[in-house]
Design a protein around this motif. Structure first.
Motif, PDB file in Angstrom:
ATOM      1  N   MET A  71      63.916   0.877 -21.750  1.00 33.76           N
ATOM      2  CA  MET A  71      65.018   0.489 -20.882  1.00 33.76           C
ATOM      3  C   MET A  71      66.331   1.015 -21.459  1.00 33.76           C
ATOM      4  N   PRO A  72      67.208   1.577 -20.646  1.00 32.33           N
ATOM      5  CA  PRO A  72      68.517   2.023 -21.151  1.00 32.33           C
ATOM      6  C   PRO A  72      69.324   0.842 -21.699  1.00 32.33           C
ATOM      7  N   PRO A  73      70.080   1.051 -22.778  1.00 38.50           N
ATOM      8  CA  PRO A  73      70.819  -0.066 -23.385  1.00 38.50           C
ATOM      9  C   PRO A  73      71.745  -0.812 -22.427  1.00 38.50           C
ATOM     10  N   ALA A  74      72.482  -0.097 -21.571  1.00 36.12           N
ATOM     11  CA  ALA A  74      73.433  -0.774 -20.681  1.00 36.12           C
ATOM     12  C   ALA A  74      72.711  -1.771 -19.767  1.00 36.12           C
ATOM     13  N   ARG A  75      71.575  -1.374 -19.239  1.00 33.20           N
ATOM     14  CA  ARG A  75      70.809  -2.286 -18.381  1.00 33.20           C
ATOM     15  C   ARG A  75      70.248  -3.449 -19.198  1.00 33.20           C
ATOM     16  N   MET A  76      69.782  -3.157 -20.414  1.00 31.62           N
ATOM     17  CA  MET A  76      69.238  -4.203 -21.267  1.00 31.62           C
ATOM     18  C   MET A  76      70.276  -5.284 -21.545  1.00 31.62           C
ATOM     19  N   TRP A  77      71.498  -4.870 -21.916  1.00 39.82           N
ATOM     20  CA  TRP A  77      72.549  -5.851 -22.201  1.00 39.82           C
ATOM     21  C   TRP A  77      72.859  -6.691 -20.964  1.00 39.82           C
ATOM     22  N   ALA A  78      72.858  -6.063 -19.788  1.00 36.66           N
ATOM     23  CA  ALA A  78      73.125  -6.803 -18.555  1.00 36.66           C
ATOM     24  C   ALA A  78      72.049  -7.860 -18.312  1.00 36.66           C
ATOM     25  N   GLU A  79      70.793  -7.503 -18.529  1.00 40.09           N
ATOM     26  CA  GLU A  79      69.708  -8.445 -18.289  1.00 40.09           C
ATOM     27  C   GLU A  79      69.685  -9.557 -19.334  1.00 40.09           C
ATOM     28  N   LEU A  80      70.029  -9.227 -20.571  1.00 42.91           N
ATOM     29  CA  LEU A  80      70.106 -10.272 -21.594  1.00 42.91           C
ATOM     30  C   LEU A  80      71.197 -11.283 -21.261  1.00 42.91           C
ATOM     31  N   ARG A  81      72.331 -10.803 -20.801  1.00 42.30           N
ATOM     32  CA  ARG A  81      73.424 -11.710 -20.424  1.00 42.30           C
ATOM     33  C   ARG A  81      73.050 -12.553 -19.206  1.00 42.30           C
ATOM     34  N   ALA A  82      72.305 -11.965 -18.273  1.00 45.13           N
ATOM     35  CA  ALA A  82      71.889 -12.715 -17.089  1.00 45.13           C
ATOM     36  C   ALA A  82      70.942 -13.851 -17.453  1.00 45.13           C
ATOM     37  N   ASN A  83      70.137 -13.669 -18.511  1.00 40.13           N
ATOM     38  CA  ASN A  83      69.278 -14.731 -19.037  1.00 40.13           C
ATOM     39  C   ASN A  83      68.333 -15.290 -17.979  1.00 40.13           C
ATOM     40  N   ALA A  84      67.768 -14.389 -17.173  1.00 43.43           N
ATOM     41  CA  ALA A  84      66.905 -14.831 -16.080  1.00 43.43           C
ATOM     42  C   ALA A  84      65.456 -15.012 -16.496  1.00 43.43           C
ATOM     43  N   SER A  85      65.060 -14.439 -17.629  1.00 43.24           N
ATOM     44  CA  SER A  85      63.661 -14.506 -18.050  1.00 43.24           C
ATOM     45  C   SER A  85      63.577 -14.308 -19.561  1.00 43.24           C
ATOM     46  N   PRO A  86      62.412 -14.622 -20.171  1.00 33.78           N
ATOM     47  CA  PRO A  86      62.230 -14.333 -21.598  1.00 33.78           C
ATOM     48  C   PRO A  86      62.226 -12.820 -21.834  1.00 33.78           C
ATOM     49  N   LEU A  87      63.255 -12.325 -22.483  1.00 31.33           N
ATOM     50  CA  LEU A  87      63.424 -10.884 -22.699  1.00 31.33           C
ATOM     51  C   LEU A  87      63.843 -10.648 -24.140  1.00 31.33           C
ATOM     52  N   CYS A  88      63.200  -9.700 -24.795  1.00 25.99           N
ATOM     53  CA  CYS A  88      63.542  -9.364 -26.176  1.00 25.99           C
ATOM     54  C   CYS A  88      63.713  -7.859 -26.323  1.00 25.99           C
ATOM     55  N   SER A  89      64.347  -7.471 -27.399  1.00 26.42           N
ATOM     56  CA  SER A  89      64.420  -6.077 -27.806  1.00 26.42           C
ATOM     57  C   SER A  89      64.421  -6.072 -29.331  1.00 26.42           C
ATOM     58  N   PHE A  90      64.516  -4.892 -29.928  1.00 23.63           N
ATOM     59  CA  PHE A  90      64.453  -4.817 -31.382  1.00 23.63           C
ATOM     60  C   PHE A  90      65.232  -3.602 -31.860  1.00 23.63           C
ATOM     61  N   GLY A  91      65.575  -3.642 -33.159  1.00 21.31           N
ATOM     62  CA  GLY A  91      66.297  -2.519 -33.741  1.00 21.31           C
ATOM     63  C   GLY A  91      67.799  -2.596 -33.539  1.00 21.31           C
ATOM     64  N   TRP A  92      68.345  -3.804 -33.355  1.00 20.31           N
ATOM     65  CA  TRP A  92      69.766  -3.959 -33.056  1.00 20.31           C
ATOM     66  C   TRP A  92      70.502  -4.665 -34.190  1.00 20.31           C
ATOM     67  N   TYR A  93      71.778  -4.319 -34.327  1.00 27.60           N
ATOM     68  CA  TYR A  93      72.631  -4.984 -35.304  1.00 27.60           C
ATOM     69  C   TYR A  93      72.977  -6.396 -34.818  1.00 27.60           C
ATOM     70  N   ARG A  94      73.115  -7.299 -35.776  1.00 26.48           N
ATOM     71  CA  ARG A  94      73.507  -8.678 -35.447  1.00 26.48           C
ATOM     72  C   ARG A  94      75.026  -8.768 -35.480  1.00 26.48           C
TER      73      ARG A  94
END
Length: 254
Positions: A71-94
């Motif tokens: 998934m492209p990062p911009a879409r991933m961030w949008a879906e994470l913010r929407a918080n509509a479902s259990p969604l994870c990713s990896f390899g990101w800075y905290r």
């Protein structure tokens, strides 16, 4: 008498198996990843990458059924913010701004320091500046960055205050490297693992006369994590952390 005809259910209850089955019934999560070789990528329809393999092992060890998709990062961030479902990713800075909407695991990887990449004919102009921060304030070179990602808090602050013209690339890091080689801008920051992979696996790049430039004020490499939407329970994150600890301890037990 209540257990007559229900021996299997009773046995599961006695062993705690019923709760495990009920728990496992809804413990599925979608794990998305960006196109970032050698960490994670798709080649000829096959998902690859050393951090993708590690993530698969960790979700399996945590007892979570994970489906992996690019998934492209911009879409991933949008879906994470929407918080509509259990969604994870990896390899990101905290980062603090990400902790507002996402849960983070323990570190799963530590980067080497990032470096500056440029073309051979540009090197003398870059070396006129003793530090990377001075280069960004010079205003006389064009700077390329990959959009919708972070280079870490220190570099992000420097980039935000840069006086050089900044070109943002909405694609994978390798796209930015090719744009650099084509003269679209004069320098960029690159992950050393990315650079090593591209040079080893893209023969045409070796003919582009690209040069790495090191600056003394580049910050140390940061840790990368699994991050998940708030729909992912804290208990799942704790199990991921347990799996990360066990994986880290495994080499020491050999």
């Amino acid at each position: 008498m209540l257990c007559v005809g229900l021996r299997l259910v009773c046995a599961l209850l006695a062993a705690g198996g019923f709760s495990a089955i009920a728990r496992g019934a809804d413990e599925s999560v979608t794990v998305v990843f960006r196109n970032k070789p050698p960490y994670s990528y798709v080649e000829n329809g096959v998902q690859k990458g050393f951090l993708l393999d590690r993530a698969r092992q960790l979700f399996a060890a945590a007892g979570l059924r994970a489906t992996f998709d690019e998934m492209p990062p911009a879409r991933m961030w949008a879906e994470l913010r929407a918080n509509a479902s259990p969604l994870c990713s990896f390899g990101w800075y905290r980062l603090p701004e990400r902790e507002v909407f996402a849960r983070f695991s323990l570190p799963i990887h530590t980067d080497r320091p990032q470096v500056v990449l440029t073309r051979a004919e540009v090197v003398p102009r870059l070396r006129r500046h003793a530090t990377f921060s001075a280069l960004l304030q010079s205003g006389d070179q064009r700077f390329g960055v990959v959009d919708a990602v972070s280079y870490g808090p220190e570099l992000d602050r420097l980039i935000a205050g840069a006086r050089v013209p900044v070109s943002r690339v909405l694609d994978a890091p390798v796209r930015a490297i090719w744009m650099l080689a084509a003269g679209r801008f004069d320098f960029m920051i690159v992950d050393q693992d990315d650079l090593d992979f591209y040079l080893a696996n893209t023969p045409d790049l070796k003919n582009q006369k690209l040069v790495r430039v090191d600056y003394p004020d580049m910050p140390p490499g940061m840790t990368r994590h699994i991050l998940c939407s708030r729909q992912v329970p804290e208990q799942w994150m704790q199990r991921l952390d347990d799996a990360i600890r066990k994986q880290a301890e495994a080499p020491r037990r050999r």
